[in-house]
Design a protein around this motif. Structure first.
Motif, mmCIF file in Angstrom:
data_model
loop_
_atom_site.group_PDB
_atom_site.id
_atom_site.type_symbol
_atom_site.label_atom_id
_atom_site.label_comp_id
_atom_site.label_asym_id
_atom_site.label_seq_id
_atom_site.Cartn_x
_atom_site.Cartn_y
_atom_site.Cartn_z
ATOM 1 N N ASP A 1 -8.457 -6.575 -0.033
ATOM 2 C CA ASP A 1 -9.503 -6.187 0.912
ATOM 3 C C ASP A 1 -8.875 -5.646 2.198
ATOM 4 O O ASP A 1 -9.305 -4.607 2.728
ATOM 5 C CB ASP A 1 -10.384 -7.402 1.203
ATOM 6 C CG ASP A 1 -11.600 -7.052 2.037
ATOM 7 O OD1 ASP A 1 -12.542 -6.468 1.483
ATOM 8 O OD2 ASP A 1 -11.597 -7.365 3.249
ATOM 9 N N TRP B 1 -16.175 3.057 -2.467
ATOM 10 C CA TRP B 1 -15.604 3.962 -3.450
ATOM 11 C C TRP B 1 -16.627 4.216 -4.559
ATOM 12 O O TRP B 1 -17.515 3.398 -4.808
ATOM 13 C CB TRP B 1 -14.336 3.369 -4.064
ATOM 14 C CG TRP B 1 -13.165 3.259 -3.133
ATOM 15 C CD1 TRP B 1 -13.047 2.453 -2.045
ATOM 16 C CD2 TRP B 1 -11.926 3.973 -3.238
ATOM 17 N NE1 TRP B 1 -11.815 2.605 -1.453
ATOM 18 C CE2 TRP B 1 -11.101 3.539 -2.169
ATOM 19 C CE3 TRP B 1 -11.427 4.920 -4.127
ATOM 20 C CZ2 TRP B 1 -9.810 4.026 -1.967
ATOM 21 C CZ3 TRP B 1 -10.140 5.415 -3.932
ATOM 22 C CH2 TRP B 1 -9.344 4.972 -2.855
ATOM 23 N N THR C 1 -7.856 7.311 -6.464
ATOM 24 C CA THR C 1 -6.949 6.420 -7.185
ATOM 25 C C THR C 1 -7.407 6.253 -8.621
ATOM 26 O O THR C 1 -8.529 6.638 -8.991
ATOM 27 C CB THR C 1 -6.862 5.049 -6.499
ATOM 28 O OG1 THR C 1 -5.733 4.324 -7.003
ATOM 29 C CG2 THR C 1 -8.111 4.222 -6.743
ATOM 30 N N THR D 1 -2.458 0.341 -4.522
ATOM 31 C CA THR D 1 -2.369 -0.976 -3.896
ATOM 32 C C THR D 1 -1.944 -2.016 -4.925
ATOM 33 O O THR D 1 -2.233 -1.897 -6.111
ATOM 34 C CB THR D 1 -3.726 -1.412 -3.302
ATOM 35 O OG1 THR D 1 -4.728 -1.391 -4.317
ATOM 36 C CG2 THR D 1 -4.135 -0.504 -2.155
ATOM 37 N N PHE E 1 -7.264 -2.215 1.542
ATOM 38 C CA PHE E 1 -8.267 -1.146 1.466
ATOM 39 C C PHE E 1 -8.662 -0.691 2.870
ATOM 40 O O PHE E 1 -8.820 0.506 3.124
ATOM 41 C CB PHE E 1 -9.502 -1.646 0.709
ATOM 42 C CG PHE E 1 -9.383 -1.572 -0.791
ATOM 43 C CD1 PHE E 1 -8.195 -1.840 -1.436
ATOM 44 C CD2 PHE E 1 -10.479 -1.238 -1.563
ATOM 45 C CE1 PHE E 1 -8.085 -1.775 -2.811
ATOM 46 C CE2 PHE E 1 -10.394 -1.167 -2.942
ATOM 47 C CZ PHE E 1 -9.197 -1.441 -3.569
ATOM 48 N N ARG E 2 -8.839 -1.635 3.771
ATOM 49 C CA ARG E 2 -9.190 -1.269 5.146
ATOM 50 C C ARG E 2 -8.049 -0.496 5.802
ATOM 51 O O ARG E 2 -8.279 0.477 6.530
ATOM 52 C CB ARG E 2 -9.533 -2.517 5.955
ATOM 53 C CG ARG E 2 -10.821 -3.218 5.521
ATOM 54 C CD ARG E 2 -11.319 -4.198 6.581
ATOM 55 N NE ARG E 2 -10.341 -5.241 6.860
ATOM 56 C CZ ARG E 2 -10.284 -6.403 6.197
ATOM 57 N NH1 ARG E 2 -11.139 -6.640 5.213
ATOM 58 N NH2 ARG E 2 -9.376 -7.310 6.508
ATOM 59 N N LEU F 1 0.859 -1.176 0.000
ATOM 60 C CA LEU F 1 0.000 0.000 0.000
ATOM 61 C C LEU F 1 0.896 1.227 0.000
ATOM 62 O O LEU F 1 1.768 1.358 0.857
ATOM 63 C CB LEU F 1 -0.907 0.018 1.239
ATOM 64 C CG LEU F 1 -1.643 1.340 1.537
ATOM 65 C CD1 LEU F 1 -2.694 1.615 0.469
ATOM 66 C CD2 LEU F 1 -2.287 1.292 2.920
ATOM 67 N N HIS G 1 -16.179 -1.385 -0.830
ATOM 68 C CA HIS G 1 -15.575 -0.535 0.204
ATOM 69 C C HIS G 1 -16.054 0.913 0.139
ATOM 70 O O HIS G 1 -15.493 1.779 0.814
ATOM 71 C CB HIS G 1 -14.055 -0.588 0.096
ATOM 72 C CG HIS G 1 -13.455 -1.817 0.706
ATOM 73 N ND1 HIS G 1 -13.023 -1.868 2.007
ATOM 74 C CD2 HIS G 1 -13.253 -3.062 0.194
ATOM 75 C CE1 HIS G 1 -12.550 -3.074 2.270
ATOM 76 N NE2 HIS G 1 -12.683 -3.822 1.190
ATOM 77 N N TYR H 1 -13.780 -2.146 -5.022
ATOM 78 C CA TYR H 1 -13.944 -0.709 -4.777
ATOM 79 C C TYR H 1 -15.378 -0.394 -4.351
ATOM 80 O O TYR H 1 -15.605 0.360 -3.388
ATOM 81 C CB TYR H 1 -13.584 0.085 -6.033
ATOM 82 C CG TYR H 1 -12.105 0.333 -6.203
ATOM 83 C CD1 TYR H 1 -11.424 1.184 -5.338
ATOM 84 C CD2 TYR H 1 -11.385 -0.283 -7.227
ATOM 85 C CE1 TYR H 1 -10.070 1.407 -5.481
ATOM 86 C CE2 TYR H 1 -10.025 -0.062 -7.381
ATOM 87 C CZ TYR H 1 -9.370 0.780 -6.497
ATOM 88 O OH TYR H 1 -8.024 0.998 -6.654
ATOM 89 N N ASP I 1 -8.051 3.154 4.676
ATOM 90 C CA ASP I 1 -9.024 3.970 5.410
ATOM 91 C C ASP I 1 -8.464 4.385 6.769
ATOM 92 O O ASP I 1 -8.576 5.550 7.186
ATOM 93 C CB ASP I 1 -10.322 3.192 5.621
ATOM 94 C CG ASP I 1 -11.123 3.008 4.348
ATOM 95 O OD1 ASP I 1 -10.694 3.510 3.285
ATOM 96 O OD2 ASP I 1 -12.178 2.357 4.414
ATOM 97 N N LYS J 1 -13.271 7.979 -2.667
ATOM 98 C CA LYS J 1 -14.061 7.562 -1.504
ATOM 99 C C LYS J 1 -14.019 8.680 -0.477
ATOM 100 O O LYS J 1 -12.954 9.202 -0.148
ATOM 101 C CB LYS J 1 -13.485 6.277 -0.884
ATOM 102 C CG LYS J 1 -14.246 5.848 0.378
ATOM 103 C CD LYS J 1 -13.678 4.564 0.969
ATOM 104 C CE LYS J 1 -14.465 4.138 2.204
ATOM 105 N NZ LYS J 1 -13.996 2.844 2.766
#
Length: 360
Positions: free
Chosen positions: A105, A165, A125, A94, A108-109, A77, A163, A160, A112, A357
Motif C-alpha cells: 500500500d 488502477w 504493470t 513492486t 503504491f502511494r 519499487l 488505488h 490495485y 504515484d 492507472k
C-alpha cells in the motif's frame, strides 16, 4: 509497528556502493515472491543480470527504491520511464516481504508520487496469477476485452482496485515442455512450409542481427508495439530503428542473455514479413522465453507464425541443449497465435493481468 522509510538507489553504477550492496536482498525478495505466486523461480531474472537491468539508458530511465523497517529491507519499487516514446507512461514493479499489504500500500502511494514528479500520467504493470476463476464466480473480475478473468478478492487485485488502477487485459501464460516431439515439429513445419509457398524463405540469427536485416528487424519491432492486441491499454508506437536494435543487442550481451530469432522473408520484396524471438539467461540452463512473435498484417494467412515458431523451437535443441521449458504469454483475444501454441503443445499455467492507472 516500526515506521516504514524509503531510500532511492541512486548509486547503482558503482558495484562497490552501498546501494549496489542491496541488490542481492532485493533479488531474494523477488525469488520468494515468485515461489509464493508461481511455485517456481524460472521467471526470476538472475542476480547479475538484474544488476545490469536496473541501470538506465538513453531509451529508459530506471528508478529504484527500497522500503526499510527497523533497518531491514522489506520492499522494493522499480519504475521504468521510456524516453524516446510513450513519455506519459511509467512501468511499475513492486515487491514486499510476505506480500505484506501494508508495505505494498505504501509502495503504491510512493509510485504515484514519483510518477507525478516525473510528469508521468499513466502507470502500467503486469501481475501473474496461478489460476483463473470460472465464469460466474462472484469474485471473478473479467478483462474489458471479454477474455480472461482474475479473482478480485485476492489481496493484490483488491489493492490495485483500491488505488484506482483498472484491469485492462489478460494474457494466457503457457509453458512448453522441451524437447518437443521432433515428429510433431517436423509435421507442423512441413504443413506451414507448404502453405507459405515459394514466395517466403526463412532467415535466422543468434544474438546479432546481420547488417542486411537491421532495418527489417526494426520494422518488425515497431509493428509489435501496434499490431498485437493491447486491449484498452494506452500504448503508443515504440520508436525502433537500426541504432535501437544494436543497443538492444548490446544490453542483451551486458546482461549475460542471449536470443535466437527466426524470420520469414518475402522474397519478391525482401520484406521481413514475420518473426519470433526466443530469449534465455545464460546463467540458467532449463528455462527460456518466447518473447515475441508477429506476422505483419499484409502477410497474414500464409502460416508464417507456425513456420518461424517450429523452426525456432527446433533450433533450441542445438543452441541450448539443456533447455527444459519454454515460457510464453498470449493475449486471450489473439486466437490465431493461441491456436498455434496449443498445436505445439504449450500447456496453460496461469493468467497474467495488465493494469493501468491514470493520474488526475
Amino acid at each position: 509497528m516500526t515506521t516504514l522509510t524509503f531510500h532511492e538507489l541512486t548509486d547503482l553504477a558503482d558495484p562497490q556502493s552501498a546501494d549496489s550492496a542491496l541488490i542481492p536482498t532485493i533479488h531474494e525478495l523477488v525469488v520468494q515472491q515468485n515461489l509464493r505466486s508461481m511455485g517456481h523461480t524460472d521467471l526470476v531474472t538472475p542476480l547479475e543480470t538484474r544488476r545490469q537491468a536496473m541501470l538506465g539508458s538513453e531509451y529508459t530511465t530506471r528508478l529504484s527504491f527500497v522500503a526499510e523497517r527497523g533497518g531491514e529491507v522489506v520492499g522494493m519499487l522499480h519504475m521504468s520511464l521510456p524516453q524516446k516514446d510513450n513519455r506519459s507512461l511509467v512501468y511499475v514493479d513492486t515487491v514486499a516481504v510476505d506480500d505484506d499489504v501494508e508495505i505494498l500500500d505504501a509502495l503504491f502511494r510512493l509510485a504515484d508520487e514519483v510518477a507525478r514528479k516525473n510528469d508521468r500520467s499513466i502507470l502500467s504493470t503486469w501481475e501473474p496469477h496461478r489460476g483463473e476463476p470460472e465464469a460466474g464466480d462472484p469474485n471473478a473480475l473479467e478483462a474489458p476485452t471479454g477474455v480472461g478473468r482474475i479473482d478480485a478478492s485476492e489481496p493484490l487485485p483488491a489493492l490495485y482496485l483500491k488505488h484506482g488502477w483498472k484491469l485492462e487485459q489478460t494474457e494466457r501464460y503457457s509453458v512448453l515442455p522441451l524437447p518437443a516431439p521432433s515428429d510433431l515439429l517436423a509435421r507442423l513445419h512441413a504443413k506451414a512450409l507448404a502453405k507459405a509457398g515459394a514466395e517466403y524463405e526463412i532467415v535466422h540469427w543468434q544474438d546479432h542481427t546481420p547488417e542486411e536485416f537491421l532495418e527489417g528487424h526494426a520494422s518488425l519491432q515497431r509493428a509489435m508495439s501496434t499490431d498485437v492486441p493491447h486491449g484498452d491499454l494506452e500504448i503508443e508506437e515504440t520508436v525502433y530503428d537500426a541504432d535501437r536494435i544494436l543497443y538492444f543487442e548490446k544490453r542483451i550481451a551486458e546482461e549475460d542473455r542471449g536470443y535466437v530469432l527466426f524470420a520469414a522473408r518475402h522474397i519478391p520484396t525482401g520484406d521481413l514479413a514475420g518473426f519470433t524471438r526466443i530469449e534465455y539467461a545464460k546463467a540458467y540452463q532449463e528455462p527460456c522465453f518466447q518473447e515475441e512473435t508477429l506476422v505483419k498484417k499484409e502477410h497474414r494467412g500464409h502460416a508464417l507464425g507456425m513456420l518461424v515458431k517450429t523452426a525456432a523451437i527446433a533450433e533450441l535443441a542445438v543452441v541450448r541443449p539443456g533447455v527444459k521449458r519454454l515460457h510464453t504469454w498470449n493475449a486471450g483475444e489473439n486466437s490465431y497465435m493461441l491456436d498455434i501454441n496449443v498445436a505445439l503443445g504449450f500447456e496453460k499455467r496461469g493468467i497474467e493481468s495488465a493494469w493501468q492507472k491514470k493520474l488526475s
